[in-house]
Motif scaffolding. Structure first.
Motif, mmCIF file in Angstrom:
data_model
loop_
_atom_site.group_PDB
_atom_site.id
_atom_site.type_symbol
_atom_site.label_atom_id
_atom_site.label_comp_id
_atom_site.label_asym_id
_atom_site.label_seq_id
_atom_site.Cartn_x
_atom_site.Cartn_y
_atom_site.Cartn_z
ATOM 1 N N VAL A 218 0.843 -1.204 0.000
ATOM 2 C CA VAL A 218 0.000 0.000 0.000
ATOM 3 C C VAL A 218 0.877 1.252 0.000
ATOM 4 O O VAL A 218 0.622 2.217 -0.719
ATOM 5 N N ALA A 219 1.965 1.211 0.784
ATOM 6 C CA ALA A 219 2.811 2.397 0.922
ATOM 7 C C ALA A 219 3.471 2.774 -0.401
ATOM 8 O O ALA A 219 3.714 3.941 -0.667
ATOM 9 N N GLU A 221 2.331 2.030 -3.489
ATOM 10 C CA GLU A 221 1.429 1.984 -4.631
ATOM 11 C C GLU A 221 1.575 3.204 -5.515
ATOM 12 O O GLU A 221 1.752 4.308 -5.027
ATOM 13 N N ARG B 150 -4.352 6.345 0.387
ATOM 14 C CA ARG B 150 -3.313 5.608 1.111
ATOM 15 C C ARG B 150 -3.719 5.409 2.569
ATOM 16 O O ARG B 150 -3.599 4.320 3.120
#
Lengths: 221, 242
Positions: A218-219, A221, B150
């Motif tokens: 996620v970090a 992406e 995020r």
């Protein structure tokens, strides 16, 4: 397995090269402990009563302090991106990083804990019980903390938020760690609590790498 | 499942459901309170003080229920990238935190006359306190990033990790010998609570649930509207640039 060992060797090498930074957790551990006799009074029976709990709480904080170096610097210099893109399971690399982190933080605390037990006037039994409990507990702290560190990679606010995310999840380790040590010191035996500490370690080993890997993806992406 | 991902359809369903929920809440709240505070008999041991149960128990149930809701919504958001699930989870978090705070405060007020102390570190109280911090961590992590997407995804992962606490809360009174009484309603051998107290309690649980649904719909609507404004502004800025 080769990438695993390579990453392990790299992280250990980095940790040795930044010696002072690596020792910071252990130094904090001792320094903070020395405040307690000054704060609550230096009488041996008070110190022995609270000793196991204080040492465990400080171990939590010492691990917490060192979590930031787990992924943040790799994120900043771009090597984290290469790890995510590498044709190796990210979970395996996360596990290697956690192992390297534990060898340079948790293991130091384990090795120093008999000395701290001495400073807190704990009975002689604590010289092996405390390291044994910490040996089972501190890897769990690294693994759980790795999730929190990965979630916060690249965020605007650093360590205060890490504490908010990670400390609630540390509480079970603290509870069973302290009751294991206290159980042995009071002559009640702490085998069951040691077993639960071991079970939590196995759980964390199974669940923390995938959760961390998901957070890192996620970090980046 | 993906049919419900459309925010417009959500708006239509929400618009249809909202008045009914609001009316039901307005009708049931006085009924529930009257039952709980007047009709229900005082407890034979605890006297009138036991009436705080009618707030404490629903709040505590809803505190764990809301967290379970967030965890499920997080799974849906992570696996299917369902946009509404993230909105729902974020909208539910402050409500859940408020329920947890209510459960802790009313429990404390109840504990003072019954146990003689405001707080004890028993397993149930401690695990609910952890739940409160998990809610705060979820909210803080969600808002910790420049990029809202995020934050939403990171918070979803945290919500799933924190879900290990739910079974600990539920079974803490059975696993440990604690001061907090064991469950008297959701038991395999039937409830041990008197029907005259069970019915007001269930009414209050329905009231709390309706409140959750009402606030959830309102907050989700607000967030969707906010997102729309954001998009329109961005489009406006892009248009002005050309």
């Amino acid at each position: 397995m080769r990438p695993f060992l390579a990453l392990l060797r790299r992280d250990l090498g980095l940790a040795f090269r930044h010696g002072a930074e690596t020792l910071l957790g252990a130094i904090f551990f001792t320094l903070a402990l020395s405040l307690f006799p000054l704060g609550v009074g230096a009488s041996a029976d008070i110190l022995a009563r609270i000793g196991a709990g204080v040492i465990w709480v400080l171990a939590l904080f010492a691990v917490l302090l060192t979590l930031e170096r787990l992924y943040q610097s790799d994120y900043e210099d771009g090597s984290l991106e290469l790890m995510v893109l590498a044709p190796v399971p990210l979970e395996l690399l996360v596990f290697a990083k956690c192992l390297a982190h534990w060898l340079t933080s948790g293991l130091l605390l384990v090795a120093m804990s008999p000395l701290l037990a001495l400073l807190m006037a704990l009975p002689a039994e604590a010289y092996w019980v405390l390291p044994a409990a910490l040996l089972l507990g501190t890897p769990t702290l690294t693994l759980i903390g790795s999730i929190g560190a990965a979630l916060l990679v690249g965020s605007r606010r650093g360590s205060a938020l890490t504490a908010l995310l990670v400390l609630p999840l540390y509480i079970p380790v603290l509870i069973f760690g302290v009751s294991a040590v206290d159980g042995y010191l009071m002559g009640l035996g702490g085998g069951a609590q040691m077993g639960i500490l071991g079970a939590m370690l196995l759980f964390a080993m199974a669940l923390a790498p995938p959760a961390t890997a998901a957070a890192l993806r996620v970090a980046l992406e | 499942m993906h049919g419900y991902a459309n925010p417009l359809r959500f708006q239509r369903i929400a618009d249809a459901v909202l008045p009914w929920v609001a009316v039901a809440l307005l009708v049931l709240t006085p009924i529930g309170l009257y039952q709980a505070l007047v009709l229900a008999p005082p407890d034979y041991q605890q006297g009138e003080a036991a009436r705080i149960m009618y707030v404490h128990v629903p709040a505590a149930w809803l505190a764990t229920f809301t967290y379970a809701l967030i965890a499920i919504a997080s799974v849906v958001a992570l696996v299917w990238r369902h946009p509404l699930a993230e909105v729902a989870a974020r909208a539910a978090a402050p409500v859940g935190a408020a329920f947890t705070a209510i459960a802790l405060v009313t429990g404390s007020v109840w504990g003072k006359p019954m146990w003689g102390t405001w707080w004890v570190w028993d397993a149930r109280l401690t695990s609910v306190l952890i739940l409160f911090f998990l809610y705060l961590g979820y909210i803080a992590l969600h808002d910790a990033f420049e990029d809202p997407a995020r934050g939403a995804r990171a918070a979803s992962i945290l919500a799933l990790v924190g879900a290990v606490n739910l079974p600990i809360i539920k079974f803490s009174v059975d696993w440990w010998n604690t001061l907090h009484q064991p469950s008297s309603i959701l038991r395999l051998d039937g409830p041990t609570i008197a029907p005259s107290m069970l019915w007001p309690l269930l009414t209050m649980v329905v009231v709390f649930k309706l409140y959750l649904v009402l606030v959830l719909i309102l907050r989700m609507r607000g967030q969707l509207a906010q997102r729309q404004i954001h998009n329109l502004r961005a489009r406006g800025a892009a248009g002005a640039g050309v």
